[in-house]
Design a protein around this motif. Sequence first.
Motif, PDB file in Angstrom:
ATOM      1  N   THR A 197      -6.315   0.372  -1.890  1.00 24.58           N
ATOM      2  CA  THR A 197      -6.491  -1.084  -1.171  1.00 24.58           C
ATOM      3  C   THR A 197      -5.019  -1.329  -1.363  1.00 24.58           C
ATOM      4  N   ARG A 198      -3.517  -0.446  -2.797  1.00 24.69           N
ATOM      5  CA  ARG A 198      -2.727  -0.098  -2.862  1.00 24.69           C
ATOM      6  C   ARG A 198      -1.628  -1.824  -3.691  1.00 24.69           C
ATOM      7  N   ILE A 199      -2.821  -1.641  -4.783  1.00 23.04           N
ATOM      8  CA  ILE A 199      -2.941  -3.210  -5.720  1.00 23.04           C
ATOM      9  C   ILE A 199      -2.971  -2.418  -6.998  1.00 23.04           C
ATOM     10  N   ALA A 200      -2.304  -3.548  -7.681  1.00 19.94           N
ATOM     11  CA  ALA A 200      -1.785  -2.256  -9.356  1.00 19.94           C
ATOM     12  C   ALA A 200      -2.372  -3.820 -10.324  1.00 19.94           C
ATOM     13  N   GLU A 201      -2.564  -3.060 -11.225  1.00 18.08           N
ATOM     14  CA  GLU A 201      -2.743  -4.321 -11.999  1.00 18.08           C
ATOM     15  C   GLU A 201      -2.553  -4.475 -14.073  1.00 18.08           C
ATOM     16  N   ILE A 202      -1.953  -4.846 -13.962  1.00 15.52           N
ATOM     17  CA  ILE A 202      -1.616  -4.353 -15.520  1.00 15.52           C
ATOM     18  C   ILE A 202      -1.691  -5.858 -16.574  1.00 15.52           C
ATOM     19  N   TRP A 203      -2.401  -5.459 -17.395  1.00 17.96           N
ATOM     20  CA  TRP A 203      -2.485  -6.518 -18.423  1.00 17.96           C
ATOM     21  C   TRP A 203      -1.594  -6.424 -20.053  1.00 17.96           C
ATOM     22  N   VAL A 204      -0.927  -7.387 -20.038  1.00 21.25           N
ATOM     23  CA  VAL A 204      -0.061  -6.944 -21.365  1.00 21.25           C
ATOM     24  C   VAL A 204       0.043  -8.118 -22.119  1.00 21.25           C
ATOM     25  N   LEU A 205      -0.061  -8.099 -23.880  1.00 19.83           N
ATOM     26  CA  LEU A 205       0.072  -8.912 -24.887  1.00 19.83           C
ATOM     27  C   LEU A 205       1.999  -8.873 -24.759  1.00 19.83           C
ATOM     28  N   LEU A 206       2.661 -10.320 -24.815  1.00 19.61           N
ATOM     29  CA  LEU A 206       3.649 -10.272 -25.323  1.00 19.61           C
ATOM     30  C   LEU A 206       4.293 -11.354 -26.768  1.00 19.61           C
TER      31      LEU A 206
ATOM     32  N   LYS B 153      14.757 -12.019 -18.539  1.00 20.00           N
ATOM     33  CA  LYS B 153      14.924 -12.432 -17.290  1.00 20.00           C
ATOM     34  C   LYS B 153      15.981 -12.118 -15.964  1.00 20.00           C
ATOM     35  N   GLU B 154      16.968 -11.256 -16.817  1.00 16.54           N
ATOM     36  CA  GLU B 154      18.025 -11.004 -15.507  1.00 16.54           C
ATOM     37  C   GLU B 154      17.539  -9.903 -14.842  1.00 16.54           C
ATOM     38  N   HIS B 155      16.255  -8.657 -15.574  1.00 19.14           N
ATOM     39  CA  HIS B 155      15.596  -7.538 -15.253  1.00 19.14           C
ATOM     40  C   HIS B 155      14.565  -7.619 -14.774  1.00 19.14           C
ATOM     41  N   PRO B 156      13.852  -8.387 -13.614  1.00 19.03           N
ATOM     42  CA  PRO B 156      12.537  -9.046 -13.552  1.00 19.03           C
ATOM     43  C   PRO B 156      11.821  -7.223 -13.342  1.00 19.03           C
ATOM     44  N   PHE B 157      10.555  -8.051 -13.626  1.00 15.29           N
ATOM     45  CA  PHE B 157       9.961  -6.959 -13.663  1.00 15.29           C
ATOM     46  C   PHE B 157       8.940  -6.489 -11.981  1.00 15.29           C
ATOM     47  N   ARG B 158       9.626  -6.748 -11.433  1.00 14.06           N
ATOM     48  CA  ARG B 158       9.446  -6.655  -9.500  1.00 14.06           C
ATOM     49  C   ARG B 158      10.140  -4.954  -9.562  1.00 14.06           C
ATOM     50  N   GLU B 159      11.554  -5.276 -10.315  1.00  9.63           N
ATOM     51  CA  GLU B 159      11.711  -4.049  -9.612  1.00  9.63           C
ATOM     52  C   GLU B 159      11.498  -3.213  -9.905  1.00  9.63           C
ATOM     53  N   ALA B 160      11.186  -3.179 -12.114  1.00  9.49           N
ATOM     54  CA  ALA B 160      10.817  -1.628 -12.555  1.00  9.49           C
ATOM     55  C   ALA B 160       9.049  -0.806 -11.809  1.00  9.49           C
ATOM     56  N   ALA B 161       8.536  -2.363 -11.566  1.00 13.65           N
ATOM     57  CA  ALA B 161       7.040  -1.851 -10.937  1.00 13.65           C
ATOM     58  C   ALA B 161       7.565  -1.425  -9.199  1.00 13.65           C
ATOM     59  N   ARG B 162       8.823  -1.614  -8.558  1.00  7.34           N
ATOM     60  CA  ARG B 162       8.710  -1.423  -7.696  1.00  7.34           C
ATOM     61  C   ARG B 162       9.240   0.713  -7.752  1.00  7.34           C
ATOM     62  N   GLU B 163      10.436   0.158  -8.126  1.00  3.18           N
ATOM     63  CA  GLU B 163      10.425   1.788  -8.636  1.00  3.18           C
ATOM     64  C   GLU B 163       9.655   2.897  -8.899  1.00  3.18           C
ATOM     65  N   VAL B 164       8.262   2.949 -10.251  1.00 10.31           N
ATOM     66  CA  VAL B 164       7.056   3.254  -9.171  1.00 10.31           C
ATOM     67  C   VAL B 164       6.102   3.092  -8.848  1.00 10.31           C
ATOM     68  N   LEU B 165       5.748   1.840  -7.813  1.00  6.22           N
ATOM     69  CA  LEU B 165       4.995   2.398  -6.824  1.00  6.22           C
ATOM     70  C   LEU B 165       4.750   1.855  -5.478  1.00  6.22           C
ATOM     71  N   GLY B 166       6.521   1.672  -5.085  1.00  6.94           N
ATOM     72  CA  GLY B 166       7.276   1.345  -3.663  1.00  6.94           C
ATOM     73  C   GLY B 166       6.658   0.130  -2.964  1.00  6.94           C
ATOM     74  N   GLU B 167       7.430  -0.121  -2.156  1.00  7.32           N
ATOM     75  CA  GLU B 167       7.198  -1.448  -1.696  1.00  7.32           C
ATOM     76  C   GLU B 167       5.656  -1.680  -1.531  1.00  7.32           C
ATOM     77  N   ASP B 168       4.839  -1.452  -0.905  1.00  8.56           N
ATOM     78  CA  ASP B 168       3.550  -1.086  -0.322  1.00  8.56           C
ATOM     79  C   ASP B 168       2.641  -1.775  -1.364  1.00  8.56           C
ATOM     80  N   TYR B 169       2.625  -1.645  -2.081  1.00  6.07           N
ATOM     81  CA  TYR B 169       1.769  -2.287  -3.373  1.00  6.07           C
ATOM     82  C   TYR B 169       2.203  -3.863  -3.288  1.00  6.07           C
ATOM     83  N   LYS B 170       0.677  -3.984  -4.124  1.00  5.80           N
ATOM     84  CA  LYS B 170       0.673  -5.423  -4.630  1.00  5.80           C
ATOM     85  C   LYS B 170       0.920  -5.882  -6.292  1.00  5.80           C
TER      86      LYS B 170
END
Length: 357
Positions: A277-286, A308-325
């Motif tokens: 389905t090209r979907i990833a899910e991550i659960w975290v405690l901050l 805030k300066e380095h959004p998580f979106r960029e980190a996730a894109r490096e691993v999964l690519g652009e076709d994932y949600k």
Amino acid sequence: MSISQFSTTKEILRFEGADKAAYWRKFALLLSLAVIIATMGLLRNSGAVVIAAMLVAPLMTPILGIASSIVMGWVGRALVLMLTVWIAAGCSIVISWLIVWIADAPSTLLLPDEVLSRSNPGAEDMVVALAAGIAGAYVQIRKSEISLLPGAAIGVSLVPPLAAAGILLYFGEQEAAYEATLLFATNFGAIIFSASLVYIILGPRERLFRKAHRGVKFTLGMTVTLAFLSVVLVQLLAATYLRYIETGTEAVLAQRTKEWAGDTPVEIIRVDVHARTRIAEIWVLLDLPSDAQYKIGSLDDFLPVAMKEHPFREAAREVLGEDYKVVVRYQTRIAWLLDLATETIDVAPSVDTVRED
């Protein structure tokens, strides 16, 4: 072949006995009870109850009967037993669905792990089924080892996947229900194949190849069995490959998330990557500093500036690519470090650091 071997072979072939109607009535009763027990065990997430259903289920005997019929070249009987087993499987799915429907289970109910574990078959399940088929056939021929039969019944999963399919269909999970049925099909085909090999090695191979037409029918039966197993194995290998890719990607994504967080204490609770389905899910405690509870503002205000300066979106894109949600589920908690020798209150270290120490 000795007289005793021939007698044993006849018992395996004609397992119903003289009164076939009585046997199949008992079969229907035991199967219904096994489905009821399995469904209740799956809904309650109780592995012990599911194991009890495996011991009650009578499906192993007719499946071994199919294997012995193939070995003896009785193609007609093998086809009748195959049809019987699959009709029984369909009825089992319907019974399980009806049980959940009568219980009026809420549609928002989280599916138990016992159900989900039977909707994700892989190549390793075929290995287990092959071994169980060998054990079941060996016990039938070597009656002195009858104590091993319960272990073979527990080792292979026949009724629980069918009960899981009924539950999943009730909750509208058609794809997962298909996967559960595929697990049953895996066990069905693998048991027939491995049991046939055992019967040939320990049983009537001289009688089988004495007449040409028996050999032809045996070859036909084994060819059909292998073709069935090949179709199933292709799907299992595809599922196993996807699971391998998903597991590796989940590990990389978890590590990349920790690197992205930097010095901010973050605990990774769960990471799920679904390649289809090209979907990833991550659960975290901050972890937030102790003074955050006294501040008035949004949760975003509490996040460290670096995050805030380095959004998580960029980190996730490096691993999964652009076709994932990516679905991010995070919770915040107040954490601090108390120095018992003084009255100092400091930022709490990450959970991983504490565990490593």
